[in-house]
Design an enzyme around this catalytic site. Structure first.
Site, PDB file in Angstrom:
ATOM      1  N   PHE A  33     -37.050  11.274  -0.434  1.00 11.54           N
ATOM      2  CA  PHE A  33     -36.601  10.267   0.510  1.00 11.54           C
ATOM      3  C   PHE A  33     -37.103   8.890   0.066  1.00 11.54           C
ATOM      4  CE2 PHE A  33     -40.928  10.531   1.837  1.00 11.54           C
ATOM      5  CZ  PHE A  33     -41.215  11.858   1.881  1.00 11.54           C
ATOM      6  N   THR A  74     -36.167   2.389   3.359  1.00 14.70           N
ATOM      7  CA  THR A  74     -35.743   3.740   3.691  1.00 14.70           C
ATOM      8  C   THR A  74     -36.717   4.752   3.100  1.00 14.70           C
ATOM      9  OG1 THR A  74     -33.383   3.206   3.859  1.00 14.70           O
ATOM     10  CG2 THR A  74     -33.939   5.462   3.247  1.00 14.70           C
ATOM     11  N   SER A  75     -37.154   5.711   3.901  1.00 16.30           N
ATOM     12  CA  SER A  75     -37.998   6.814   3.463  1.00 16.30           C
ATOM     13  C   SER A  75     -39.302   6.289   2.863  1.00 16.30           C
ATOM     14  CB  SER A  75     -37.215   7.694   2.492  1.00 16.30           C
ATOM     15  OG  SER A  75     -37.841   8.937   2.354  1.00 16.30           O
ATOM     16  N   SER A  76     -39.531   6.475   1.582  1.00 14.09           N
ATOM     17  CA  SER A  76     -40.735   5.906   0.966  1.00 14.09           C
ATOM     18  C   SER A  76     -40.770   4.399   1.169  1.00 14.09           C
ATOM     19  CB  SER A  76     -40.773   6.242  -0.530  1.00 14.09           C
ATOM     20  OG  SER A  76     -41.892   5.671  -1.160  1.00 14.09           O
ATOM     21  N   TYR A  90     -36.480   2.966   8.192  1.00 10.89           N
ATOM     22  CA  TYR A  90     -35.635   4.152   8.309  1.00 10.89           C
ATOM     23  C   TYR A  90     -36.350   5.396   7.774  1.00 10.89           C
ATOM     24  CZ  TYR A  90     -31.896   0.817   9.249  1.00 10.89           C
ATOM     25  OH  TYR A  90     -31.127  -0.171   9.803  1.00 10.89           O
TER      26      TYR A  90
END
Length: 292
Positions: free
Chosen positions: A8, A136-138, A160
């Site tokens: 991610f 986003t993610s990481s 996110y």
């Protein structure tokens, strides 16, 4: 944990990149972890422009994130600058679990990212009160870290499918892609006071305001599990001293619930029913949140 669970997860020298909308900037300042700076300056740049720093997920690149999101197209309409950095370290995951990566001016990825922002402020006479971060993610995880370690640099953020600042700490010698899986699995549950204390310890002595936070998470996320939304909201509502006030159903679309804290001007969350990893980027909502 296997990397799949984290999938991610002077004059500067400017070089063209493969993505025509971006240019590469070298010599933007101290860059201890050898990050890559990619910038988009719109054709019609506003006076005193805003800046959005947009952070990719594990395995991603700044160029790919620029192509998969609408921020650059929106910048041409509204005149703000976008920065899409890349990390080539640790399977292209941002450094969000090490002691230096969770400290200010200590040689982590966050230091290089902060220097990209400072370079852009100087070079383009940008508005220091309109610096925003999203990821986003990481990239969402690093967004949380930047908000805690450089709160004086950032006005607001959107996030996110990530985790709270310092959630991945405490895995000595581990990289983000091999860190203790309890955080991503939603098993690191703390009190609001504990999260706030950890965040404040990342920039000791700071007494100013923290960035405004809008964070999104899917209820069906199996890579960065859903409880991490609640933990982020504990952290940022604690730092802003605002309590939960109400839910708003089907906002901004059917199946999404907006979780409002205080007046909704400093902290909001979005719970996306049935959505996995990751929640799709909502660029227009981000710009509303940023006031652009």
């Amino acid at each position: 944990m296997h990397i799949s669970a984290y999938a991610f997860c002077g004059m500067a020298t400017v070089l063209a990149t493969a993505n025509g909308a971006l240019t590469r900037v070298n010599n933007f300042g101290a860059n201890p972890s050898n990050l890559q700076m990619n910038i988009n300056v719109p054709t019609k740049l506003s006076d005193r422009p805003a800046i959005i720093l947009a952070l990719h997920s594990c395995g991603g690149t700044g160029e790919a994130y620029a192509q998969s999101t609408k921020y650059n197209a929106l910048s041409e309409q509204k005149g703000f600058i976008t920065i899409f950095p890349s990390t080539k370290n640790d399977n292209n995951c941002w450094e969000v679990n090490t002691a230096k990566g969770l400290s200010r001016e200590a040689g982590g990825d966050n230091q290089g990212l902060a220097n990209m922002i400072k370079y852009t402020l100087r070079t383009y006479n940008a508005d220091a009160s309109k610096v925003f971060v999203t990821g986003t993610s990481s990239g969402c995880m690093m967004t949380n870290v930047l908000m805690a370690t450089y709160p004086d640099l950032i006005a607001a953020a959107s996030c996110y499918s990530g985790v709270p600042a310092s959630c991945l700490a405490g895995s000595p010698g581990a990289s983000p892609s091999t860190a203790d899986p309890r955080c991503a699995n939603g098993q690191i549950i703390k009190t609001q006071q504990q999260w706030v204390a950890q965040a404040k310890a990342m920039y000791p002595g700071y007494s100013g305001a923290y960035p405004r936070m809008m964070t999104w998470h899917g209820t069906a996320d199996r890579f960065v599990n859903y409880p991490n939304l609640g933990e982020q909201l504990k952290l940022w509502s604690g730092l802003h001293d605002v309590a939960f006030t109400r839910n708003v159903s089907d906002t901004p679309q059917r199946g999404y619930t907006q979780m409002v804290y205080g007046s909704g001007s400093k902290v909001v969350g979005f719970s996306a029913q049935g959505v996995g990893h990751t929640v799709p980027v909502h660029e227009v909502e981000d710009l509303k949140w940023f006031g652009l």
